[in-house]
Design a protein around this motif. Structure first.
Motif, short mmCIF file in Angstrom:
data_model
loop_
_atom_site.label_atom_id
_atom_site.label_comp_id
_atom_site.label_asym_id
_atom_site.label_seq_id
_atom_site.Cartn_x
_atom_site.Cartn_y
_atom_site.Cartn_z
N PRO A 16 0.82 -1.22 0.00
CA PRO A 16 0.00 0.00 0.00
C PRO A 16 0.85 1.27 0.00
CG PRO A 16 -0.80 -1.58 1.63
CD PRO A 16 0.51 -2.10 1.15
N VAL A 17 0.40 2.24 -0.77
CA VAL A 17 0.98 3.58 -0.79
C VAL A 17 -0.10 4.52 -0.26
CG1 VAL A 17 1.84 5.43 -2.28
CG2 VAL A 17 2.53 3.05 -2.70
N ILE A 18 0.13 5.09 0.92
CA ILE A 18 -0.93 5.75 1.67
C ILE A 18 -0.63 7.24 1.82
CG2 ILE A 18 -2.20 5.77 3.86
CD1 ILE A 18 -1.33 2.82 4.20
N THR A 19 -1.59 8.07 1.41
CA THR A 19 -1.48 9.52 1.60
C THR A 19 -2.63 9.98 2.49
OG1 THR A 19 -2.92 10.17 -0.25
CG2 THR A 19 -0.61 9.66 -0.78
N ASP A 20 -2.65 11.29 2.78
CA ASP A 20 -3.70 11.80 3.67
C ASP A 20 -5.09 11.73 3.03
OD1 ASP A 20 -3.48 13.84 1.82
OD2 ASP A 20 -2.98 15.39 3.28
N TYR A 25 -4.80 6.49 6.85
CA TYR A 25 -3.61 7.34 6.91
C TYR A 25 -3.18 7.62 8.35
CZ TYR A 25 -0.79 11.62 6.52
OH TYR A 25 0.21 12.57 6.63
N ASP A 26 -4.12 7.93 9.21
CA ASP A 26 -3.75 8.27 10.60
C ASP A 26 -3.11 7.08 11.30
OD1 ASP A 26 -4.40 10.95 10.64
OD2 ASP A 26 -6.49 10.60 11.20
N GLU A 27 -3.59 5.90 11.02
CA GLU A 27 -2.97 4.71 11.62
C GLU A 27 -1.59 4.47 11.02
OE1 GLU A 27 -2.58 1.81 14.33
OE2 GLU A 27 -4.30 3.18 14.21
N ALA A 34 4.49 8.63 21.09
CA ALA A 34 3.38 9.51 20.75
C ALA A 34 3.74 10.99 20.85
CB ALA A 34 2.18 9.20 21.64
N MET A 35 4.94 11.30 21.31
CA MET A 35 5.39 12.69 21.33
C MET A 35 5.53 13.24 19.91
SD MET A 35 8.56 14.11 23.67
CE MET A 35 7.98 13.57 25.28
N HIS A 36 5.62 12.34 18.91
CA HIS A 36 5.84 12.74 17.53
C HIS A 36 4.56 12.54 16.72
CE1 HIS A 36 10.00 12.99 18.67
NE2 HIS A 36 9.97 11.74 19.05
N ASP A 37 3.86 13.63 16.44
CA ASP A 37 2.60 13.59 15.69
C ASP A 37 2.86 14.25 14.34
OD1 ASP A 37 -0.06 13.39 14.97
OD2 ASP A 37 -0.63 15.24 16.01
N ARG A 38 3.41 13.48 13.40
CA ARG A 38 3.86 14.06 12.13
C ARG A 38 2.99 13.59 10.97
NH1 ARG A 38 10.03 13.09 13.94
NH2 ARG A 38 10.05 14.74 15.52
N HIS A 39 3.05 14.34 9.89
CA HIS A 39 2.17 14.10 8.74
C HIS A 39 3.01 13.94 7.47
CE1 HIS A 39 -0.54 15.82 11.74
NE2 HIS A 39 -1.53 15.27 11.07
N VAL A 43 3.20 7.27 2.97
CA VAL A 43 3.74 6.12 3.68
C VAL A 43 3.70 4.93 2.73
CG1 VAL A 43 3.48 4.55 5.65
CG2 VAL A 43 2.91 6.98 5.91
N VAL A 44 4.85 4.34 2.48
CA VAL A 44 4.93 3.14 1.63
C VAL A 44 5.11 1.94 2.54
CG1 VAL A 44 6.09 2.02 -0.30
CG2 VAL A 44 6.01 4.53 -0.18
N GLN A 45 4.10 1.08 2.60
CA GLN A 45 4.19 -0.13 3.41
C GLN A 45 4.84 -1.21 2.56
OE1 GLN A 45 0.12 -0.49 4.87
NE2 GLN A 45 0.61 0.78 6.65
N CYS A 46 6.14 -1.35 2.72
CA CYS A 46 6.97 -2.12 1.80
C CYS A 46 6.80 -3.63 2.01
CB CYS A 46 8.43 -1.73 1.97
SG CYS A 46 8.75 0.02 1.71
N GLU A 47 6.35 -4.31 0.98
CA GLU A 47 6.16 -5.75 1.06
C GLU A 47 7.32 -6.53 0.47
OE1 GLU A 47 2.36 -6.94 -0.44
OE2 GLU A 47 1.25 -5.77 1.07
#
Length: 456
Positions: A16-20, A25-27, A34-39, A43-47
Motif C-alpha cells: 500500500p501507498v498511503i497519503t492523507d 492514513y492516521d494509523e 506519541a510525542m511525535h505527531d507528524r504528517h 507512507v509506503v508499506q513495503c512488502e
C-alpha cells in the motif's frame, strides 16, 4: 528524468501507498513514541525489496525527507517525518532459521518477538534487546545491547550479512567479503547508509534461562549497585541482566501496599546450564534483603518480553544515555539522588553491563567504538500523559546532568534523544572519521539523515 508522482509510485509498488487522502492514513503515520505527531506526504508499506527501492527513488527524485521505519521504536521519532516519505518495513517480518548452520535471516521489519519465536523452536538465540517489540534492524544497526551480550557479544557482533538499498537505488548484500567498508559501518553506525531489508545472524544454543526481576529497597541502592559492579566483572559470561530503578508496577508478586514505590532492581538472566541458574542468581541476594521477586526458570523469549506491558505503543518518550567505564561510588550517589523521582511507572533507568564477549572485539573492528566501557546507562523517561512532558523531560535532563561527569562523552546511539545530534562524533569516538568516509561514498547527499546523523 520526468516527474515522479504518487501515481508513478503506486505503479511501482506491491504494498500500500498511503497519503492523507486514503483511509488508514492516521494509523499508518503513527509511531511508537506519541510525542511525535507528524504528517508525511506518503507512507509506503513495503512488502518486498522492490517497494523499498521505489520509496527511496521517490524521495530522492522529489528531494523529500526519507524516514525508515522498522520496529518503530525510535525515541526521537526518526521513523516518521512531515511532508516526506516513510518507508515502513513492518510487512517484512519473516524470519528463516537454519538449525544446521545455526543462522537466521530476519526481514527488516521483524521484531525481536518475531525473531525469538522462530529461533526458540530450535533452542537457539542471539543477543536481542530487553523489549520484544523492538525492531531487529534498528537495534542491530546501533550495536545491539541485551541480556545475552556478556556471553555472545552485541547483536551487531553476531551479524553475518545484510541486504540493503543504497541512496542511489542499488541493492547490495554486504558481509566480511563483500562491500566490507559498508558492512563495518552498519555494525553500530545506525541507519546512515541505506535501508536494510534483511539481516543474517549467527545463533547460539540458548533455550531455558533462569532469572527475572528482584526488588530491593531504594535505601539499599548503593549496596546493590556497588555489589553488582564488583560481582559482574568476574562473573561467568552466561550471567547477564542489569541493575535498574523502577516504580513498582501493580503486579501480583509485589505487596499491594508497595505499588508505586520506587525500588532498586536487579533483572537477572542466567543463560548457562539451567542447573546452575539458581546458585548464580542467588549471588545477587548477598547485597541486601529482597523485598519482592519473580525469579525462576523460563524460556528465553519469556524473559525478553517480560516488560513489554510496561511500555506499550502510545507513551511519551524522552531518553538520555552514556557509556560508563567505571561505575564509581560517586556515580552511584548521583543515580540515587535522582532515581527516586521517576515520573511514572513506565519510566526506568537501566545500567547494562557490556563486558565479557563485548570486550573481545576491537574498538575499530566495527563502528561500535566503546569496547572498553563496562556499562551502558539509559535514563528512559516514559509516561502516558502529554501534560507531563515538561516535568518528565526536566527529570531526565537533570538526572543526565548529574551522572554525565562520571561517564564517557559518548553514549549508545539507540538511546539518544532528538536533541543529541551534537554528540554524534563523541558516540563514535575514534571511528567517526572512517564513518564519514563511508557515508561520503554511499550517501554523499545525505538522503539518510533522519537518524543520529553522520554528515558526509
Amino acid at each position: 528524468m520526468g516527474e515522479y508522482t504518487i501515481e508513478n509510485l503506486r505503479e511501482r509498488t506491491r504494498g500500500p501507498v498511503i497519503t492523507d487522502a486514503d483511509e488508514g492514513y492516521d494509523e499508518a503515520r503513527k509511531v511508537y513514541n506519541a510525542m511525535h505527531d507528524r504528517h508525511p506526504r506518503v507512507v509506503v508499506q513495503c512488502e518486498n525489496t522492490g517497494d523499498v527501492m521505489a520509496a527511496v527513488g521517490f524521495a530522492a527524485a522529489n528531494n523529500l525527507d526519507l524516514a525508515v521505519r522498522g520496529g518503530s521504536h525510535s525515541v526521537p521519532g526518526f521513523g516518521t517525518c512531515d511532508d516526506g516519505v516513510v518507508a515502513d518495513l513492518s510487512p517484512l517480518r519473516n524470519v528463516r532459521v537454519d538449525p544446521i548452520t545455526r543462522t537466521a535471516r530476519a526481514g527488516g521489519g521483524a521484531t525481536w518477538g518475531d525473531f525469538n519465536a522462530a529461533t526458540h523452536a530450535f533452542g537457539l538465540a542471539t543477543t536481542g534487546g530487553i523489549i520484544s517489540t523492538t525492531g531487529v534492524g534498528g537495534l542491530t544497526l546501533g550495536g545491539g545491547i541485551g541480556y545475552l551480550a556478556r556471553g555472545l557479544g552485541l547483536s551487531c557482533d553476531n551479524l553475518i550479512s545484510a541486504d540493503l538499498v543504497t541512496a542511489d537505488g542499488r541493492f547490495l548484500t554486504v558481509s566480511e567479503k563483500d562491500h566490507e567498508d559498508l558492512f563495518w559501518a552498519l555494525r553500530g553506525g545506525g541507519g546512515n547508509f541505506g535501508v536494510v531489508t534483511s539481516l543474517e545472524f549467527r545463533l547460539a544454543p540458548v533455550d531455558t534461562v533462569y532469572g527475572g526481576p528482584m526488588l530491593f529497597e531504594m535505601a539499599d541502592g548503593a549496596a546493590v549497585l556497588a555489589g553488582f559492579r564488583d560481582l559482574i566483572k568476574d562473573a561467568p559470561e552466561q550471567l547477564g541482566g542489569f541493575p535498574a530503578f523502577q516504580l513498582a508496577p501493580p503486579l501480583p508478586f509485589i505487596p499491594e501496599d508497595r505499588h508505586g514505590d520506587p525500588f532498586t532492581l536487579i533483572v537477572a538472566c542466567w543463560a548457562g546450564d539451567p542447573e546452575q541458574g539458581e546458585d548464580e542468581v542467588n549471588k545477587f541476594r548477598q547485597f541486601a534483603p529482597v523485598v519482592a521477586e519473580s525469579v525462576g526458570q523460563m524460556p528465553y523469549p519469556a524473559l525478553n518480553s517480560a516488560f513489554d506491558g510496561l511500555v506499550p505503543p502510545g507513551l511519551q518518550h524522552y531518553w538520555k544515555a552514556n557509556f560508563v567505564t567505571e561505575l564509581t561510588d560517586d556515580a552511584i550517589q548521583a543515580h540515587l539522588q535522582h532515581a527516586p523521582g521517576l515520573p511514572a511507572v513506565n519510566s526506568t533507568v537501566h545500567i547494562y553491563p557490556i563486558d565479557g564477549a563485548c570486550h573481545r572485539v576491537a574498538a575499530d573492528a566495527t563502528a561500535f567504538a566503546y569496547r572498553e566501557a563496562n556499562f551502558a546507562t539509559v535514563i528512559a523517561g516514559m509516561w502516558p500523559d502529554p501534560a507531563q512532558n515538561d516535568e518528565g523531560t526536566k527529570w531526565v535532563r537533570d538526572y543526565y546532568d548529574a551522572v554525565a561527569p562520571h561517564s564517557e562523552a559518548g553514549g549508545y546511539v539507540n538511546f539518544m534523544a532528538g536533541d543529541d545530534q551534537g554528540r554524534v562524533a563523541d558516540n563514535y569516538k575514534g571511528n567517526y572519521e572512517r564513518l564519514v568516509d563511508v557515508k561520503r561514498k554511499y550517501d554523499p547527499d545525505n538522503l539518510f539523515h533522519l537518524n543520529q546523523n553522520i554528515a558526509p
